[in-house]
Design a protein around this motif. Structure first.
Motif, PDB file in Angstrom:
ATOM      1  N   ARG A  91      45.338  22.464  30.099  1.00  0.00           N
ATOM      2  CA  ARG A  91      45.479  21.401  31.085  1.00  0.00           C
ATOM      3  C   ARG A  91      46.020  21.959  32.395  1.00  0.00           C
ATOM      4  N   PHE A  92      46.961  22.913  32.287  1.00  0.00           N
ATOM      5  CA  PHE A  92      47.504  23.544  33.497  1.00  0.00           C
ATOM      6  C   PHE A  92      46.400  24.276  34.254  1.00  0.00           C
ATOM      7  N   ILE A  93      45.563  25.027  33.532  1.00  0.00           N
ATOM      8  CA  ILE A  93      44.459  25.739  34.173  1.00  0.00           C
ATOM      9  C   ILE A  93      43.549  24.753  34.896  1.00  0.00           C
ATOM     10  N   LYS A  94      43.279  23.624  34.252  1.00  0.00           N
ATOM     11  CA  LYS A  94      42.381  22.625  34.844  1.00  0.00           C
ATOM     12  C   LYS A  94      42.971  22.003  36.102  1.00  0.00           C
ATOM     13  N   GLU A  95      44.293  21.777  36.105  1.00  0.00           N
ATOM     14  CA  GLU A  95      44.923  21.041  37.199  1.00  0.00           C
ATOM     15  C   GLU A  95      45.493  21.935  38.299  1.00  0.00           C
ATOM     16  N   HIS A  96      45.767  23.211  37.992  1.00  0.00           N
ATOM     17  CA  HIS A  96      46.490  24.048  38.955  1.00  0.00           C
ATOM     18  C   HIS A  96      45.811  25.390  39.219  1.00  0.00           C
ATOM     19  N   SER A  97      44.493  25.451  39.120  1.00  0.00           N
ATOM     20  CA  SER A  97      43.828  26.731  39.376  1.00  0.00           C
ATOM     21  C   SER A  97      42.555  26.540  40.185  1.00  0.00           C
ATOM     22  N   ASN A  98      42.154  27.629  40.809  1.00  0.00           N
ATOM     23  CA  ASN A  98      40.887  27.678  41.538  1.00  0.00           C
ATOM     24  C   ASN A  98      40.153  28.949  41.151  1.00  0.00           C
ATOM     25  N   LEU A  99      38.842  28.839  40.945  1.00  0.00           N
ATOM     26  CA  LEU A  99      38.028  29.995  40.583  1.00  0.00           C
ATOM     27  C   LEU A  99      37.354  30.532  41.834  1.00  0.00           C
ATOM     28  N   TRP A 100      37.618  31.799  42.147  1.00  0.00           N
ATOM     29  CA  TRP A 100      37.037  32.435  43.327  1.00  0.00           C
ATOM     30  C   TRP A 100      35.985  33.434  42.907  1.00  0.00           C
ATOM     31  N   ALA A 101      35.059  33.707  43.820  1.00  0.00           N
ATOM     32  CA  ALA A 101      33.943  34.601  43.488  1.00  0.00           C
ATOM     33  C   ALA A 101      34.418  35.998  43.141  1.00  0.00           C
ATOM     34  N   GLY A 102      35.394  36.518  43.869  1.00  0.00           N
ATOM     35  CA  GLY A 102      35.922  37.846  43.593  1.00  0.00           C
ATOM     36  C   GLY A 102      34.902  38.939  43.868  1.00  0.00           C
ATOM     37  N   ASP A 103      35.110  40.096  43.250  1.00  0.00           N
ATOM     38  CA  ASP A 103      34.207  41.240  43.395  1.00  0.00           C
ATOM     39  C   ASP A 103      32.904  40.953  42.667  1.00  0.00           C
ATOM     40  N   SER A 104      31.782  41.161  43.344  1.00  0.00           N
ATOM     41  CA  SER A 104      30.470  40.839  42.760  1.00  0.00           C
ATOM     42  C   SER A 104      30.185  41.651  41.507  1.00  0.00           C
ATOM     43  N   LYS A 105      30.757  42.878  41.426  1.00  0.00           N
ATOM     44  CA  LYS A 105      30.519  43.730  40.260  1.00  0.00           C
ATOM     45  C   LYS A 105      31.440  43.382  39.101  1.00  0.00           C
ATOM     46  N   LEU A 106      32.652  42.945  39.414  1.00  0.00           N
ATOM     47  CA  LEU A 106      33.637  42.698  38.374  1.00  0.00           C
ATOM     48  C   LEU A 106      33.730  41.240  37.965  1.00  0.00           C
ATOM     49  N   GLY A 107      33.116  40.340  38.720  1.00  0.00           N
ATOM     50  CA  GLY A 107      33.128  38.934  38.359  1.00  0.00           C
ATOM     51  C   GLY A 107      34.200  38.154  39.096  1.00  0.00           C
ATOM     52  N   PRO A 108      34.353  36.872  38.769  1.00  0.00           N
ATOM     53  CA  PRO A 108      35.266  35.989  39.493  1.00  0.00           C
ATOM     54  C   PRO A 108      36.727  36.282  39.179  1.00  0.00           C
ATOM     55  N   GLU A 109      37.608  35.686  39.971  1.00  0.00           N
ATOM     56  CA  GLU A 109      39.036  35.766  39.708  1.00  0.00           C
ATOM     57  C   GLU A 109      39.613  34.358  39.759  1.00  0.00           C
ATOM     58  N   LEU A 110      40.685  34.168  39.003  1.00  0.00           N
ATOM     59  CA  LEU A 110      41.298  32.846  38.895  1.00  0.00           C
ATOM     60  C   LEU A 110      42.631  32.860  39.627  1.00  0.00           C
ATOM     61  N   GLN A 111      42.826  31.889  40.521  1.00  0.00           N
ATOM     62  CA  GLN A 111      44.077  31.806  41.255  1.00  0.00           C
ATOM     63  C   GLN A 111      44.856  30.577  40.793  1.00  0.00           C
ATOM     64  N   LEU A 112      46.108  30.813  40.378  1.00  0.00           N
ATOM     65  CA  LEU A 112      46.974  29.748  39.878  1.00  0.00           C
ATOM     66  C   LEU A 112      48.014  29.393  40.933  1.00  0.00           C
TER      67      LEU A 112
END
Length: 465
Positions: A256-277
């Motif tokens: 629930r915390f991840i759903k309410e307090h995070s944003n998914l960013w594209a990040g490095d195209s080779k390594l995949g997205p990153e999650l910001q809390l």
């Protein structure tokens, strides 16, 4: 005959515990699948499911996988046995079919070397890939796997000894289309059922090799517990049930915390997205939820491997520096915590979870040790054991991270690569960089005296003179 009936009744109850009602499958004209290796567990599951499926007019599709990692005589013998058994069951009027999946010879070894993991881990990955193909090609609703109650107890003990704590949830009854209807059935009951039906089974020759942690638990630790601590398994399972409820609640809060307090960013195209809390919200959490949030974040990024508790603990301890009441990091810079190809960056206003490039032995360390004892490192504790008197070490010794060129003496006098030893112990690739070696300093050869796997829940390799 009563025991035979009770066993099949237990398997039927197991199916329902897994959320599968055979009557619904029959109504929807679905097929049930079962994985069969030839061992007692999977043979009992196959035979009992034949009877259950016949009562509900459900077709049963069996699958067996030949990994070619044992002698051809043994591994091909298992396949021939399963073929013969399925033909016999079909001749008796059961609606059962068999698919044989044969891996290429050397395929498991190649994957093991490419990923730096043990043979069993590589075999499991390829086996489940074969299962997925089988499920898709045959429109299987559920694939039944034969893990039983003893396997569950062994898994709990194994995870505890590997440092995953008392809150481990063991083997899940259901994971997607994979179900385990024998998970509540003891192995002795399984073998008795087959004996009553005069059905033989195959035995894997590697089951007695105590170089494997699970085999050591099964063949050494469990008999000791049975003798000295009667009823231990019931207590463990009661604890498991309680911990499962606690984990379900805490993991729900983390998600629930991840759903309410995070944003998914594209990040490095080779390594995949990153999650910001959200930093302030994360730092205000109780520690039990904090480390589950980090695990949930890793899962969001597609990582589902094992993560050492000491790494999670380090993150949570560092997070204390960013709380409002702390002045140590107030308005300060970032802290970076890395494990395998994962990185957590802590800052005052946010916590970033992302993937990074992973290199073997990314963590490099060394320290001179002057006596036996327990020593703290950033990623956990290492105990320097005192060998038998005849094998004592001359201090000081060097405790360091291992490298690909390291070799250590075996009991037969030959030299073995440290990397091969870690593979034989089935050490997760992500944990290998945290396992140290002890090197002599008192002679020109400076040979390796020990490989200390115990710091990550594995055994120690100590050279005997």
């Amino acid at each position: 005959m009563q025991q035979t009936f009770d066993f099949e009744k237990n398997v039927l109850c197991g199916l329902k515990e897994c959320g599968v009602n055979p009557a619904d499958l029959a109504l929807a004209q679905k097929t049930l699948g079962v994985a069969v290796s030839g061992g007692a567990d999977s043979v009992s599951l196959l035979v009992s499911l034949c009877s259950i499926c016949k009562n509900f007019s459900i077709p049963l599709a069996a699958v067996t996988v030949n990994h070619f990692i044992r002698a051809d005589e043994e591994t091909c013998g298992d396949v021939e046995y399963v073929k013969t058994l399925c033909k016999s069951l079909k001749d008796q009027g059961y609606d059962v079919s068999l698919t044989v999946c044969e891996l290429k010879k050397g395929q498991v070894q190649q994957l093991s070397e490419a990923k730096g993991c043990g043979l069993e881990s590589a075999a499991r990955e390829l086996r489940y890939k074969a299962f997925e193909d089988f499920i898709n090609q045959n429109n299987i609703s559920y694939l039944c796997l034969a893990h039983n109650k003893n396997d569950q107890n062994e898994t709990i003990l194994m995870k505890f000894l590997q440092g995953q704590g008392t809150g481990t949830t063991g083997i899940p009854p259901v994971r997607g289309k994979y179900i385990r209807p024998l998970l509540w059935t003891e192995r002795s009951y399984i073998e008795e059922y087959l004996k009553q039906k005069n059905i033989l089974w195959r035995t894997d020759s590697t089951n007695t090799d105590t170089a494997y942690l699970r085999n050591k638990i099964r063949n050494v630790l469990v008999p000791l517990l049975n003798t000295q601590f009667a009823g231990w398994d019931k207590s463990v399972n009661l604890g498991l049930e309680k911990n499962a409820l606690d984990d379900e609640c805490l993991e729900g809060l983390a998600k629930r915390f991840i759903k309410e307090h995070s944003n998914l960013w594209a990040g490095d195209s080779k390594l995949g997205p990153e999650l910001q809390l959200d930093g302030a919200a994360f730092y205000a959490l109780d520690r039990a939820i904090q480390y589950r949030v980090i695990l949930a974040a890793f899962n969001e990024l597609g990582y589902d491997g094992r993560v050492p508790y000491v790494f999670l603990r380090d993150i949570c301890e560092c997070a204390d520096n960013y709380k409002e009441e702390s002045s140590e990091k107030k308005g300060g810079g970032a802290a970076y915590k890395s494990f395998a190809n994962l990185q957590v960056v802590l800052q005052k206003n946010k916590v970033c979870v992302k993937k990074t490039a992973c290199m073997q032995n990314e963590i490099v360390f060394s320290d001179i040790i002057y006596e036996y004892g327990t020593y703290d490192f950033p990623w956990g504790q290492v105990s320097i054991p005192e060998p038998e008197p005849a094998n004592g070490w001359h201090f000081p010794v060097l405790l360091r991270s291992w490298n690909s060129a390291d070799t250590v003496k075996a009991a037969d006098g030959t030299m073995r690569k440290v990397s091969d030893i870690l593979s034989s112990w089935h050490v997760d690739q992500n944990l290998r960089q945290y396992i140290p070696v002890v090197q002599a300093l008192d002679n020109p050869e400076q040979e390796i005296l020990a490989v200390l796997g115990s710091c990550q829940g594995y055994k120690d390799w100590i050279v005997k003179k």
